[in-house]
Write a protein that holds these residues in place. Structure first.
Motif, PDB file in Angstrom:
ATOM      1  N   LYS A   1       0.850  -1.196   0.000  1.00  0.00           N
ATOM      2  CA  LYS A   1       0.000   0.000   0.000  1.00  0.00           C
ATOM      3  C   LYS A   1       0.879   1.237   0.000  1.00  0.00           C
ATOM      4  CE  LYS A   1      -4.158  -1.809   0.389  1.00  0.00           C
ATOM      5  NZ  LYS A   1      -5.203  -1.546  -0.614  1.00  0.00           N
TER       6      LYS A   1
ATOM      7  N   ASP B   1      -9.914  -3.970   4.115  1.00  0.00           N
ATOM      8  CA  ASP B   1      -9.489  -4.273   2.761  1.00  0.00           C
ATOM      9  C   ASP B   1      -8.776  -5.639   2.777  1.00  0.00           C
ATOM     10  OD1 ASP B   1      -8.451  -3.000   0.000  1.00  0.00           O
ATOM     11  OD2 ASP B   1      -6.797  -4.035   0.996  1.00  0.00           O
ATOM     12  N   GLU B   2      -8.930  -6.387   1.687  1.00  0.00           N
ATOM     13  CA  GLU B   2      -8.382  -7.745   1.618  1.00  0.00           C
ATOM     14  C   GLU B   2      -6.870  -7.784   1.904  1.00  0.00           C
ATOM     15  OE1 GLU B   2      -9.301  -9.653  -2.116  1.00  0.00           O
ATOM     16  OE2 GLU B   2      -7.378 -10.693  -2.008  1.00  0.00           O
TER      17      GLU B   2
ATOM     18  N   VAL C   1     -14.346  -6.502   1.545  1.00  0.00           N
ATOM     19  CA  VAL C   1     -13.745  -5.255   1.072  1.00  0.00           C
ATOM     20  C   VAL C   1     -14.439  -4.093   1.774  1.00  0.00           C
ATOM     21  CG1 VAL C   1     -13.335  -3.812  -0.956  1.00  0.00           C
ATOM     22  CG2 VAL C   1     -13.165  -6.289  -1.127  1.00  0.00           C
TER      23      VAL C   1
END
Lengths: 515, 61
Positions: free
Chosen positions: A106, A487-488, A510
Motif C-alpha cells: 500500500k 481491505d483484503e 472489502v
C-alpha cells in the motif's frame, strides 16, 4: 555550566559538525520526492536501517539524561535501560514485519498512513489522531533533545546553555531540511557508531578509574546520606527519590513502549527488502546495548563524588559531559564526546521528519486532499520541518525538569497514542477506529495533563498509568463497537503470522465506502 | 571474585533480554517469510499502480 574542556575537544566537535552537515547534504542529493524525503525511497540497506532505528531511540534522553538520573538516583535507572533492550524485540515481533509489508503493498509513508489503512471506516479521523499524537509527542521529545544539546554544548564550548541549544538546533536543521530522512539514516549510521564507541569507552574507563560494578555499588552502599540509596534497586519509601513505583512504571513503559514510538516504527519502512526486518530485534538490541553502557558514567561519577574524589554537581544532567571531560584521555574524549551531541541530533532529525510528514502528507494531502507535485510536496515538507523545529524551541523555554524525567513523559505519551493503534491494531483484527479515538484522546489529553501537572501518584509515573489506560480503553471500546471492515490486502497483513497461508478474497470483506 | 560474578550476570542479562528474544524472532520471521512474500507478490501491484496514478496526476498539474 562550562566544565573547562581542553581546546582539542572543542575543535573535534567543530570538525564533527562539518562532517555531519557534509554527509547530510551529500546524502540529500537523491531526495527528489516525498517517498525519498520520508522513507528514503524504501532503499536503505539492512544494517543502515537497523542502526538508524537504534539511533532514533537512543537519544539525548538516553545518552545524557539517563547518566544524569543514574548520578542522581543510582541503580533504579537500570530498570529503564534493561527493559528498553527487551522492548526492541517486542516491537519487532508486533510491528516490524507487518508495517514493512504494509508499506510494500500500500502507499504508506507515515504512521498515520498505516492507521488510515488499518481503520478504513474513519481514515481522516485516524490521521487527525496520528497528527495530534505526533505533534504533541514531538514537542515533548524535541524539548528533551534541545535541553540535552544545551547541556552538552555549554559544558564544552564557551557558550551559554541557550547558545548551545541554538547552535545544535541550527546545525541539525540544515541537513534535516535539506535531505529529510535519506540524509538522516546515513548520518545516523555515522553518529550511532560514535555512540557505540562512547559506550564502550565509558565502561572501560569506569573499570579503570572507579572499579568494577560491584565495587561501585559497595562504595555507594557504604557512603553517607542518600548516596547509599544509589546501591539499592530503588529508593526506600519516604525518601525523596525514585522508589519501587518508578521501577515498575519504567519496566512497563520501556518493555512495551517501543511498539508505540513513531520515530522507531518509521524506520521499519525504510528497509530495502521486507525480509530484512528479521534482524531488527537482534540488531537493535545489540547496537543499543553498546551505546547504553553510557549509563555507567553517571553511576561511576556518583561513586567518585561519594568518595569525595569529584565535586557534587548542582545539575545531575551534566554528569556524562563531566565524566567525559575529566576522566577519558584527551586524545579520545573529543571523538566520543561528539556522541553526546550525535544522540540528540539524530533524534531531532528523525522526529522533525515524521512530524513534518504527518502535516504535509497526512493533513495537507490526506485530509485537505491537496494535490502536490513532487517539488511542491518537498517544499512543504521542508517548510513544516523548519516551523516545527521553531515551535519545539519555543516549547523548550517552559521546561525545567531533569532530561531523564522529561524523556520518560514524552516516551509514555507517544506509546499511549500509538501502541494501541499500531502494535495492537496490526495484531488484533477486532480493534477498530472507535478504540483508536478513545485511546488517542486518553493519550494526548491525559498525557499532556500528566506532563504539565507532574502527576506521579505514589512515586509511580503518571504517564505509565495513562499508557495502561489507553490500552484498556482501546480493547474495551473496540470490543463493544462495530468491527472494522478491512481491505483484503490489509486483512492479510493483520492475519500474517497467525495463519500459515494468505486469506483468500472470499474470506475477507472489502471496505464499504459508505460506512 | 565479585567482578566476575557481575560480568556473568551482565552477560546472562544480555542473553535473556536481547539474544533469546532476538534469535527467537529471527527464527519466527524465517518460518513465516513464505507467507509475507506471498502477500507482497499478490498485492504489491496495487501499490505500484496507485503510486503511478498519483505521479501522473501530479505531473499533470
Amino acid at each position: 555550566m562550562n566544565l573547562h574542556a581542553p581546546l582539542s575537544m572543542a575543535i573535534t566537535v567543530v570538525v564533527y559538525f562539518a562532517v555531519v552537515v557534509a554527509l547530510g547534504l551529500y546524502a540529500s542529493r537523491g531526495t527528489k520526492n516525498l517517498a525519498d524525503y520520508y522513507i528514503a525511497g524504501r532503499s536503505a540497506p539492512r544494517w543502515v536501517a537497523i542502526i538508524s532505528g537504534s539511533a532514533a531511540v537512543m537519544s539525548g534522553f538516553g545518552l545524557v539524561g539517563l547518566p544524569g538520573l543514574a548520578y542522581a538516583y543510582g541503580g533504579v535507572v537500570f530498570f529503564l535501560q534493561v527493559f528498553a533492550i527487551l522492548g526492541f524485540s517486542v516491537a519487532a515481533f508486533l510491528v516490524a514485519r507487518k508495517l514493512r509489508t504494509l508499506g510494500e503493498i500500500k502507499v504508506a509513508y507515515t504512521i498515520p498512513d498505516a492507521m488510515a489503512l488499518r481503520y478504513p471506516s474513519m481514515p481522516s479521523v485516524m490521521r487527525i489522531v496520528g497528527i495530534l499524537g505526533l505533534v504533541v509527542g514531538m514537542l515533548g521529545y524535541l524539548s528533551v533533545e534541545f535541553q540535552a544539546l544545551g547541556v552538552v554544548l555549554s559544558s564544552l564550548l564557551p557558550v551559554s546553555y541557550w547558545g548551545g541549544v541554538l547552535i545544535g538546533t541550527g546545525i541539525v536543521a540544515i541537513y534535516t531540511i535539506a535531505g529529510g530522512i535519506r540524509a538522516g539514516i546515513w548520518t545516523d549510521l555515522f553518529q550511532f557508531s560514535l555512540e557505540m564507541l562512547a559506550g564502550i569507552t565509558v565502561i572501560i574507563t569506569v573499570f579503570i578509574v572507579v572499579g568494577n560494578p560491584v565495587h561501585i555499588l559497595s562504595v555507594l552502599a557504604q557512603a553517607k546520606g542518600t548516596w547509599a540509596y544509589h546501591a539499592a534497586p530503588w529508593w526506600p519509601k519516604g525518601a525523596a527519590g525514585l522508589g519501587v513505583g518508578a521501577a515498575i512504571a519504567w519496566t512497563f513503559e520501556f518493555g512495551l513502549g517501543h511498539g508505540g514510538q513513531p520515530q522507531l516504527l518509521t524506520k521499519y519502512y525504510v528497509h530495502r527488502k521486507a525480509s530484512n526486518t528479521r534482524y531488527q530485534a537482534l540488531g537493535n538490541g545489540i547496537t543499543y546495548s553498546l551505546a547504553a553502557l553510557m549509563i555507567f558514567s553517571g553511576l561511576g561519577l556518583a561513586a567518585l563524588t561519594a568518595q569525595h574524589r569529584a565535586p557534587l554537581l548542582s545539575n545531575p544532567d551534566y554528569a556524562a559531559p563531566y565524566f567525559f571531560i575529566h576522566y577519558i584521555p584527551t586524545w579520545l574524549s573529543g571523538i566520543v564526546f561528539t556522541a553526546l551531541i550525535a544522540a540528540s541530533m539524530a533524534t531531532v532529525n528523525g522526529f522533525s521528519n515524521i512530524a513534518s510528514a504527518a502535516i504535509t502528507r497526512d493533513f495537507m494531502q490526506g485530509i485537505l486532499h491537496r494535490q502536490l507535485t513532487p517539488r511542491r510536496g518537498l517544499m512543504w515538507g521542508r517548510i513544516w520541518t523548519l516551523v516545527l523545529l521553531l515551535i519545539a524551541l519555543w516549547f523548550t523555554y517552559s521546561r525545567s525538569s531533569l532530561i531523564g524525567i522529561a524523556g520518560t513523559e514524552a516516551w509514555g505519551l507517544l506509546a499511549a497514542v500509538f501502541f494501541p493503534a499500531v502494535a495492537l491494531g496490526l495484531n488484533w483484527r477486532r480493534g477498530n477506529s472507535w478504540g483508536v479515538v478513545a485511546s488517542g484522546v486518553i493519550g494526548v489529553v491525559g498525557g499532556t495533563w500528566v506532563t504539565v501537572a507532574n502527576w506521579n501518584p505514589g512515586g509511580f509515573f503518571g504517564i505509565a498509568i495513562i499508557m495502561a489506560a489507553s490500552m484498556v480503553a482501546y480493547v474495551l471500546v473496540s470490543a463493544v463497537t462495530r468491527p472494522e471492515r478491512l481491505d483484503e490486502a490489509v486483512a492479510a497483513v493483520v492475519e500474517m503470522g497467525r495463519s500459515p497461508r494468505i486469506p483468500g478474497p472470499s474470506e475477507t470483506v472489502v471496505a464499504d465506502p459508505s460506512s | 571474585m565479585p567482578g566476575l560474578t557481575v560480568l556473568i550476570l551482565i552477560i546472562l542479562g544480555w542473553l535473556v533480554f536481547n539474544w533469546v528474544p532476538g534469535l527467537w524472532f529471527l527464527k519466527h520471521a524465517e518460518q513465516s517469510e513464505g507467507v509475507m512474500e506471498a502477500i507482497i507478490q499478490r498485492y504489491r501491484q496495487q501499490r505500484i499502480d496507485e503510486e503511478n496514478r498519483n505521479n501522473r496526476e501530479e505531473d499533470g498539474q
